[in-house]
Design an enzyme around this catalytic site. Structure first.
Site, short mmCIF file in Angstrom:
data_model
loop_
_atom_site.label_atom_id
_atom_site.label_comp_id
_atom_site.label_asym_id
_atom_site.label_seq_id
_atom_site.Cartn_x
_atom_site.Cartn_y
_atom_site.Cartn_z
N ASP A 169 6.46 -1.32 2.96
CA ASP A 169 5.69 -1.28 1.73
C ASP A 169 6.37 -2.25 0.74
O ASP A 169 7.47 -2.74 0.98
CB ASP A 169 5.57 0.14 1.16
CG ASP A 169 4.38 0.25 0.22
OD1 ASP A 169 3.84 -0.79 -0.22
OD2 ASP A 169 3.96 1.37 -0.11
C1 NOJ Z 1 2.31 -0.69 -2.72
C2 NOJ Z 1 1.45 0.41 -2.14
O1 NOJ Z 1 2.24 1.57 -1.90
C3 NOJ Z 1 0.76 0.01 -0.86
O2 NOJ Z 1 -0.11 1.04 -0.46
C4 NOJ Z 1 0.05 -1.30 -1.03
O3 NOJ Z 1 -0.64 -1.64 0.15
C5 NOJ Z 1 1.07 -2.36 -1.39
N1 NOJ Z 1 1.70 -2.01 -2.64
C6 NOJ Z 1 0.44 -3.74 -1.51
O4 NOJ Z 1 -0.39 -3.80 -2.59
#
Ligand code: NOJ
Length: 766
Positions: free
Chosen positions: A302
């Protein structure tokens, strides 16, 4: 400022590049030895891998944000110029948040035409519930229990996103959560692993279609692996501490179902689990995902989660974080700059085996081959298609259909609904009624503000009544720019008198209250679940003037609406329904669509009951032993019962369940059948639900669990016999060694229209 200058230079350069080079990159690729006719993708991957330097391999494991910094904090340890340089050197395997054919083409062109091996980028984006045309938030879609509609919603989202150059979505989010305080509850399918798994499959199939290499399908990403929905106290990014049984039986199933449905990628999660951040957790990523479940796609971290292992205090520095993450099986680094900066030395010093890098790179390249990016890296980059597909009629029809199906009728005393179509004076009250942005909900970064149909607009499309509008009170004040925190406690009551006067004059009052779309989502947890700001007071004041109220809720999570439930005759749960929101709600209010949604989450009476969920355990003291006794599992101030149970939802007609029969057909095959009759006056749909209780087992089992459902449409007086099968999959569970077991013993079946279903029968497994 520096960034702005860079963006300008970057795009000026690319405009020049695009105009002076041959746009047909396939010609260049055909001359490339790596695209000689090798049939098998694995062979192609191996062949390409053999030509790559260590640096190039690690480059494939590096993902950069596309310089717009939309969905996470701007990293302090990297800048846009460095990213551009890395892109040209082949040190970037993927970008996220680059979108639109023009921009995607520009970055793809650098990767394909300027780097030594010309490996195309995979372009990721959070296509969570639509791209530019927005469907209901995923929690709302889950309320439809309509797997075909959900699949279609993902399919049209893929179509629109793919037409804008995107080939990989960071969805579906399949985190089970029992905590309405958690802002990201809006992004998943709710509290139940069975429903969550069925929906996960529908979404993966919708995004990926039958042919991943088609130009209108995109790779799915099951996220966040794992446990993120169990953040303590519902506070986003907080610690997760769950037992083995919950992990195996509640959290894992939708992820496993996603693998089985062919999800090509996974994203790990921000939280720790048993002391190990998910990103550095080899048990999750290697043992369970890649070994036990045989997942052959790749895992992306993430946003910045490799670096966050330092803040978690698992890794002392970025170097160690990179080492632990790659050892644990995180294949791609989203915005930590850890792999690109640290892995070469880690391999050279022998701390990380090159075979681990090879494994990660093969997984990434494989998905790129499957997407068809090596055959034509610009296959998602056709300006004409982008123009035709974006906001097309077909997509709008699908999201309207999905929006109607997502609405849940919570209360309808005295048949206040449906509204009469003629001769009525209707007062519409509430800022959300006239809001064209909030209905888009959270996680809709591809859509522009002010593009949803407001409920006021939807109601005005019906011309037989007189509509008067009064805002009453704001729901947000000040800054509404994503991703800033929105005010939650607007206090101004100066609009009350006008709202009250408008209500006095009306036959019926439609009040649109709840929370703004951006009061939910990532980083937007709440400690209370009431209507925000002064909306509750507004409701009570308007009620004094006119009791004939239809309350339309706009929200991204269960809210505590006890007062409304006690006083207001009609309540419609309309979530954040996306681009077609106002049209969908109006059609339901006027009875042109008979609501059929059922809650995918339990609605609590107050926030102190949270986490509250239907499939809880019995405990040693489940019942009041005799009146007035204190030593049983309960609260002193509020009952254990929820306001509305999981699976609950009304219709403009009524249904009756009879004739339940349970028949063992074979050893582990149980046939459950029953009659469902439409006992009302209009045609309607019902989600017939089957729950199961394993009476006694080697580990305690929930009081009941959803194990089957069918969405049935019936005419008045029509009866249908419904059959649902229970097999090993439904009868068994994971023991504390992670082994799936089906134990002999007694079971109770419950069928009905929600999780309190009371028609029961028993059977015994030998
Ligand atoms: C953080 C989020 O937790 C995740 O779900 C997302 O896909 C990414 N950022 C990218 O935007």
């Amino acid at each position: 400022m520096k960034k702005l200058i860079f963006i300008f230079i970057f795009f000026s350069l690319n405009i020049a590049l695009v105009s002076c080079q041959d746009a047909n990159a396939t010609i260049q690729l055909q001359e490339d030895p790596r695209v000689e006719k090798i049939d098998d993708i694995d062979a192609k991957v191996n062949d390409l891998l053999s030509k790559m330097t260590l640096e190039e391999k690690i480059g494939q494991m590096n993902q950069y944000n596309g310089f717009w910094d939309l969905t996470g904090p701007v990293p302090s340890n990297g800048d846009a110029a460095k990213k551009y340089d890395h892109l040209k050197k082949g040190l970037v395997g993927s970008m996220l948040n680059v979108r639109g054919v023009k921009d995607v083409k520009a970055v793809q062109k650098i990767a394909v035409e300027e780097t030594r091996l010309g490996i195309p980028l995979i372009i990721g984006f959070d296509v969570v519930h639509g791209y530019k045309t927005v469907s209901p938030i995923p929690l709302a879609e889950a309320a439809s229990w309509d797997l075909e509609a959900i699949k279609l919603s993902a399919q049209v989202a893929a179509e629109e996103a793919a037409a804008a150059g995107i080939n990989w979505t960071f969805a579906p989010m399949v985190d089970i959560s029992r905590d309405a305080r958690w802002g990201r509850i809006m992004e998943g399918a709710g509290e139940d692993p069975y429903l969550g798994s069925r929906i996960a499959v529908a979404r993966v199939e919708g995004f990926q279609g039958d042919d991943l290499s088609a130009a209108n399908t995109i790779a799915a990403c099951a996220k966040h692996f794992a446990g993120y929905g169990f953040s303590e106290a519902g506070r986003d990014y907080n610690t997760v501490d769950v037992g083995t049984s919950t992990l195996n039986n509640i959290i894992f199933p939708p992820f496993k179902a996603s693998v089985e449905a062919g999800a090509r990628t996974f994203m790990n999660s921000f939280n720790e689990l048993n002391g190990l951040p998910a990103t550095g957790n080899a048990y999750l990523q290697r043992d369970v995902l890649k070994k036990q479940w045989d997942f052959d796609g790749f895992v992306v971290s993430d946003w910045g989660s490799i670096n966050e292992m330092i803040a978690h205090r698992q890794a002392k520095n970025r170097n160690q974080a990179a080492e632990l993450a790659v050892l644990a099986g995180s294949d791609m680094d989203m915005e930590s700059y850890a792999y690109v900066n640290e892995l070469v030395n880690l391999v050279k010093s022998g701390k990380v085996k090159e075979s681990l890098i090879d494994d990660a790179v093969k997984r990434i390249l494989k998905v790129k081959f499957e997407l068809g990016l090596f055959d034509d890296p610009y296959k998602y980059c056709n300006e004409e298609t982008e123009k035709q597909v974006t906001g097309s009629r077909r997509i709008n029809d699908a999201v309207l259909d999905m929006a109607k199906k997502s609405i849940v009728l919570l209360k309808n005393d005295n048949n206040v609904l449906p509204l009469k179509k003629k001769g009525q004076k209707i007062a519409v009250i509430g800022a959300l009624a006239n809001d064209k942005t909030s209905p888009l909900g959270s996680w809709r970064i591809g859509a522009d503000d002010n593009t949803a149909v407001s409920l006021l607009e939807g109601l005005k499309a019906y011309t037989g009544n007189t509509i008067t509008y009064a805002k009453g009170a704001d729901v947000v004040t000040g800054e509404t720019l994503f991703p800033k925190e929105l005010t939650i406690n607007a206090t101004d009551k100066s609009g009350f008198p006008k709202a009250i006067a408008t209500a006095k004059n009306a036959d019926v009052v439609v009040m649109v209250l709840g929370e703004h779309g951006l009061h939910t989502g990532e980083g937007r947890s709440r400690t209370d679940l009431n209507l925000t700001g002064v909306q509750q007071e507004l409701l009570e004041e308007v009620y004094k003037a006119n009791k004939n109220i239809v309350l339309v809720l706009n929200n991204g999570r269960p809210l505590t609406i006890n007062w409304a439930d006690e006083h207001v005759p009609a309540i419609v749960e309309a979530w954040h329904l996306g681009t077609q929101s106002g049209n969908a709600i109006a059609q339901v209010l006027y009875g042109d669509y008979n609501p059929s949604g059922k809650l995918p989450m339990t609605f609590p009476k107050n926030v102190g009951q949270v986490p509250i969920y239907y499939n809880h355990k019995s405990t040693g003291r489940p019942n009041l032993p005799s009146p007035g006794e204190v030593f049983w599992s309960h609260y002193t101030d509020v009952s254990n019962e929820p306001l509305y149970p999981f699976g609950y939802g009304l219709s403009y007609t009524t249904f009756a369940y009879t004739n339940l029969k349970v028949e063992k057909i074979a050893d582990h095959q149980v046939k459950v059948s029953f009659d469902l009759k439409n006992t009302g006056k209009v045609k309607g749909k019902e989600v017939a639900q089957l729950y199961l209780r394993d009476e006694f087992a080697s580990i305690t089992r929930p009081v009941r669990e959803l194990k089957g459902f069918e969405l049935v449409e019936l005419n008045p007086n029509e009866t249908k016999n419904i059959t649902l099968m229970l097999t090993d999959k439904e009868l068994g569970f994971y023991d504390n060694d992670g082994k799936f077991v089906v134990e002999p013993g007694d079971f109770t079946v419950f069928v009905g229209g929600d999780s309190t279903a009371s028609l029961t029968s028993q059977f015994t497994l030998k």
